[in-house]
Design an enzyme around this catalytic site. Structure first.
Site, PDB file in Angstrom:
ATOM      1  N   GLU A 147       0.826  -1.386   0.140  1.00  0.00           N
ATOM      2  CA  GLU A 147       0.050  -0.061  -0.120  1.00  0.00           C
ATOM      3  C   GLU A 147       0.901   1.235  -0.063  1.00  0.00           C
ATOM      4  O   GLU A 147       0.505   2.218  -0.632  1.00  0.00           O
ATOM      5  CB  GLU A 147      -0.681   0.109   1.155  1.00  0.00           C
ATOM      6  CG  GLU A 147      -2.025  -0.820   1.059  1.00  0.00           C
ATOM      7  CD  GLU A 147      -3.137  -0.329   0.245  1.00  0.00           C
ATOM      8  OE1 GLU A 147      -3.641   0.624   0.568  1.00  0.00           O
ATOM      9  OE2 GLU A 147      -3.561  -1.283  -0.490  1.00  0.00           O
ATOM     10  N   HIS A 204      -2.295  -8.588  10.299  1.00  0.00           N
ATOM     11  CA  HIS A 204      -2.966  -9.105   9.038  1.00  0.00           C
ATOM     12  C   HIS A 204      -1.891 -10.112   8.238  1.00  0.00           C
ATOM     13  O   HIS A 204      -2.383 -11.054   8.166  1.00  0.00           O
ATOM     14  CB  HIS A 204      -3.160  -7.932   8.143  1.00  0.00           C
ATOM     15  CG  HIS A 204      -3.908  -8.302   6.819  1.00  0.00           C
ATOM     16  ND1 HIS A 204      -3.712  -9.130   5.775  1.00  0.00           N
ATOM     17  CD2 HIS A 204      -5.289  -7.960   6.376  1.00  0.00           C
ATOM     18  CE1 HIS A 204      -4.342  -9.592   4.926  1.00  0.00           C
ATOM     19  NE2 HIS A 204      -5.655  -9.010   5.099  1.00  0.00           N
ATOM     20  N   GLU A 235      -3.133 -14.073   7.546  1.00  0.00           N
ATOM     21  CA  GLU A 235      -2.786 -14.550   6.383  1.00  0.00           C
ATOM     22  C   GLU A 235      -1.415 -14.663   6.024  1.00  0.00           C
ATOM     23  O   GLU A 235      -1.049 -14.852   4.656  1.00  0.00           O
ATOM     24  CB  GLU A 235      -3.323 -13.330   5.260  1.00  0.00           C
ATOM     25  CG  GLU A 235      -4.795 -13.399   5.419  1.00  0.00           C
ATOM     26  CD  GLU A 235      -5.624 -12.818   4.141  1.00  0.00           C
ATOM     27  OE1 GLU A 235      -5.012 -12.112   3.517  1.00  0.00           O
ATOM     28  OE2 GLU A 235      -7.031 -12.662   4.308  1.00  0.00           O
ATOM     29  N   VAL A 263      -7.112  -0.146  12.662  1.00  0.00           N
ATOM     30  CA  VAL A 263      -8.649  -0.368  12.971  1.00  0.00           C
ATOM     31  C   VAL A 263      -9.113  -1.628  13.371  1.00  0.00           C
ATOM     32  O   VAL A 263      -8.166  -2.731  13.125  1.00  0.00           O
ATOM     33  CB  VAL A 263      -9.415   0.010  11.464  1.00  0.00           C
ATOM     34  CG1 VAL A 263      -8.922   1.229  10.878  1.00  0.00           C
ATOM     35  CG2 VAL A 263      -9.481  -1.130  10.527  1.00  0.00           C
ATOM     36  N   HIS A 267     -11.662  -8.379  10.183  1.00  0.00           N
ATOM     37  CA  HIS A 267     -10.690  -9.147  10.630  1.00  0.00           C
ATOM     38  C   HIS A 267     -10.580  -9.240  12.051  1.00  0.00           C
ATOM     39  O   HIS A 267     -10.722 -10.341  12.752  1.00  0.00           O
ATOM     40  CB  HIS A 267      -9.213  -8.635  10.209  1.00  0.00           C
ATOM     41  CG  HIS A 267      -8.755  -9.166   8.774  1.00  0.00           C
ATOM     42  ND1 HIS A 267      -9.210 -10.434   8.324  1.00  0.00           N
ATOM     43  CD2 HIS A 267      -8.152  -8.327   7.918  1.00  0.00           C
ATOM     44  CE1 HIS A 267      -8.574 -10.262   7.013  1.00  0.00           C
ATOM     45  NE2 HIS A 267      -8.200  -9.183   6.650  1.00  0.00           N
TER      46      HIS A 267
END
Length: 320
Positions: A147, A204, A235, A263, A267
């Site tokens: 990102e 994540h 993941e 946030v 998930h």
């Protein structure tokens, strides 16, 4: 301007090593929610309480806060909104605006709640239309990854549209950042640190090399004597199975789960705290542990917000 463009392009090339894939297919390094369901059977809060920060009349100085985003309204207001509010207070001479990188989330919030949030292109075009001259972009990403690289690429395309563009650093950048975040999450969970409780943080995870931040955070915690703190990912590695094995190697009776994400979105609510058999909560309960879930994103913590303020200040200080 050519110097600014060259700097951004160089940053893009350095960050792009080992990175591939689109921002929608690999949002893992944001520390935010991934693609969220269009149909929800739960209430995520009142969207009208959140400020989308998409107004005009910006002025010449803009501080654009870029996040992956979340459709969980309360979490968005308390985490992303909390970071934006802290930046707004710290930089009164700069207009703070919002941009999300996930078009899926933007479309979902618009369809469900009637709230319009700018994507990055819309936010940049808004800045151009408003005559912004100096643009500082502060991402709320957890790390340098897909990102962050995508954002650097997009900013490079706008280099000639502003007198100056400067990009701030994500949360976990320097050794000092890791030490500070470790201290913050330990302090935030101190009430559970009783010697019988394993405190597990769920990140994540990403296929990018930046996934190493999770192992680094684990090492910082362990080196600091916090042997009952464990870091895993949804993941990538370490997996929930890896974390469970580490917990089972100790003499713990209880497990506290908390997201290592900006946030607390899909998930955190489902993969971590959900009731399905493959959630972290269910897996630890099936292993015989009493489990408590704290569904709060890192961005909700004032101390985390102040790290983003520090990174934005370093970027603002580069503006002449």
């Amino acid at each position: 301007m050519k110097k600014i463009l060259a700097s951004i392009l160089m940053l893009t090339m350095l960050l792009g090593l080992g990175a591939c894939g689109s921002k929608e297919s690999a949002p893992a390094d944001t520390g935010s929610a991934a693609v969220e369901e269009d149909e929800e059977n739960y209430n995520t809060g009142d969207a009208s309480l959140d400020d989308p920060r998409n107004g005009d009349e910006i002025g010449e100085n803009e501080l654009l806060v870029v996040s992956f985003g979340t459709s969980f309204n309360d979490s968005r207001r308390l985490t992303i909104g909390g970071i934006e509010g802290a930046l707004d207070q710290a930089f009164p001479d700069w207009s703070v605006r919002r941009g999300f990188t996930s078009q899926i989330i933007i479309d979902h919030v618009k369809s469900r709640d009637g709230v319009a949030i700018d994507n990055v292109t819309e936010a940049l075009d808004r800045a151009v239309d408003n005559g912004v001259k100096k643009l500082v972009v502060q991402p709320t990403h957890l790390m340098h990854g897909y990102e962050y690289t995508d954002l650097a690429n997009e900013l490079a395309a706008y280099a000639d549209a502003f007198d100056q563009i400067v990009m701030g650093e994500p949360l976990l950048t320097s050794d000092e950042d890791f030490a500070a975040v470790a201290e913050i999450i330990v302090n935030a969970t101190a009430a559970y640190d009783d010697g019988e409780t394993a405190i597990c943080f769920m990140g994540h995870g990403t296929e990018a090399e930046s996934n190493a931040v999770y192992a680094q955070m684990q090492q910082v915690l362990t080196d600091g004597g916090h042997d009952n703190y464990f870091i895993g990912t949804v993941e990538a590695e370490p997996s929930v199975e890896d974390v469970l094995a580490m917990v089972q190697a100790g003499n713990y009776k209880r497990v506290v789960l908390r997201p290592l994400m900006i946030v607390a979105g899909d998930h955190a609510n489902n993969d971590m705290a959900g009731d399905e058999e493959d959630s972290w909560k269910s897996i630890f309960e099936a292993a015989g542990y009493e489990v408590e879930c704290v569904v709060e994103g890192l961005g909700q913590l004032p101390e985390i917000q102040q790290i983003f303020v520090q990174h934005a200040r370093a970027a603002v200080d580069q503006v002449k």
